[in-house]
Design an enzyme around this catalytic site. Structure first.
Site: not given
Length: 407
Positions: A152, A175, A183
């Site tokens: 993120g 991840e 993501d």
């Protein structure tokens, strides 16, 4: 191959000449403000100068991991700054030794254990919406990536105009090693890297250093960390809303650097050969074939990391990167929202909860993946990851009609 030739134009620079024409068309995001509490406000600090504002991610003990509150506060701040004619550009940086280590996955782990799926949805929708705002921002955006920048953290910085790396920057999308999928816009960003570098980074979770980030286009500029205070002071003194003026200033003070001889960027041809295959199994077979008869430790290290990752996550990540190559930024975020809800719903697999438990909670580093092998991961399981939770589950509602996404 010359390293300089690896540079790619990942992100189209936006002309600021349209700012005054389009600002009237923009409205603030309708997400609720969760940041009225003083303690919560401290998680994102603000510094102001005559012509700029700086957002400081301020959870140093958690490596500035992003939570729902931080996303909501950032949305509120960025919308107000975009509408303020006295703000020419925006800077983002982190407190302590990290820019941002990613999303607060321990909080997500707790939400899952407590059955709070709505909190998971709010987490992803808030942060993904903010990432879209950064990617469509009308004013120049400078992210100072001094320290750990993962998941993120990359998601809130890569869509912006300028990304400044340093000798302390550590960049990764790890991840798959925690049973999730890359993501936060990763399927867009990684799929636009040179060759098959994106597949390599997504499947292995390997790190890039600051010099490598500049060479492959992830970062736009590089500074030694000892000079950052000088650069920040110079940015505070600028009176401009012109991206070219900011770019000239960054180039004036920036350092010219090249990846060292051990960098994976010197292996682009190998990555293209091994990571271009259609399946994870074929990628691993190709790496094993190439490594046969050599004593190159890179192959051993790469294969070891692939064997540590969640088999399901690797297959999902590969499909995601391949789809991202043909989708716009907003389409990638919308698809990743569906994938993130599936990954936290426990309907397909509990790998995310298990990965966080093993890596972040119990810290035994012994996750028990389900399914445990690549052969046991069915195509239906992978495809389900890309579907809504149900026929009635709403999609991520990005303000695409008000804000044009870059292709």
């Amino acid at each position: 191959m010359m390293i300089q030739s690896l540079k790619v134009a990942l992100f189209t620079r936006r002309s600021l000449q349209s700012v005054r024409l389009l600002t009237q068309k923009r409205s603030q995001c309708s997400l609720p403000d969760h940041s009225s509490d003083d303690d919560l406000d401290q998680q994102v600090l603000v510094e102001g100068s005559a012509w700029s504002r700086t957002a400081i991610l301020n959870r140093p003990s958690a490596l500035n991991a992003l939570n729902t509150n931080m996303g909501a506060r950032l949305l509120k701040l960025y919308n107000s700054w975009e509408e303020n004619p006295d703000v020419g550009f925006v800077v983002m940086k982190g407190s302590g030794r990290a820019f941002c280590a990613g999303g607060d996955i321990v909080s997500l782990y707790r939400f899952i254990n407590e059955g709070k799926m709505e909190e998971c949805k709010k987490f992803f929708s808030t942060l993904y919406t903010f990432m879209y705002i950064v990617g469509t921002y009308l004013k120049p955006h400078v992210a100072i990536l001094n320290g750990i920048t993962m998941g993120g953290g990359a998601g809130v910085s890569l869509p912006g105009t300028f990304r400044v790396a340093t000798d302390k920057t550590v960049f990764a999308f790890p991840e798959a090693l925690i049973g999730f999928h890359p993501d936060a816009g990763a399927s867009f960003h990684l799929s636009h890297l040179p060759g098959r570098l994106g597949e390599y980074l997504a499947l292995t979770g390997e790190k890039l250093k600051g010099e490598e980030m500049v060479a492959c286009g992830v970062a736009t500029h590089y500074f030694h960390s000892s000079r950052l205070s000088l650069i920040e002071e110079h940015l505070r003194s600028l009176v401009t809303d012109d991206a070219s003026v900011i770019e000239s200033s960054l180039e004036k003070y920036g350092d010219l650097v090249y990846p060292d001889k051990t960098s994976v960027l010197h292996r682009i041809e190998t990555l293209d050969k091994c990571f271009s295959h259609d399946t994870v199994e074929e990628i691993i077979d190709s790496l094993e074939t190439e490594s046969a008869g050599t004593n190159d430790p890179w192959y051993t290290s790469t294969l070891k990391r692939l064997k540590e990752a969640s088999p399901l996550s690797m297959k999902v990540a590969l499909k995601s990167i391949r789809e991202g190559r043909y989708q716009t930024f907003d389409q990638c975020l919308t698809r990743e929202y569906r994938m993130s809800l599936q990954g936290t719903s426990m309907q397909i697999s509990g790998d995310f909860r298990e990965g966080v438990r093993a890596r972040m909670v119990d810290k035994d580093s012994l996750p028990k993946w389900n399914p445990p092998t690549l052969e046991q991961v069915s195509e239906d399981m992978v495809n389900q990851y890309f579907s809504p939770l149900s026929d009635f589950e709403p999609e991520l509602d990005l303000p695409t009609k008000l804000r044009e996404a870059f292709p």
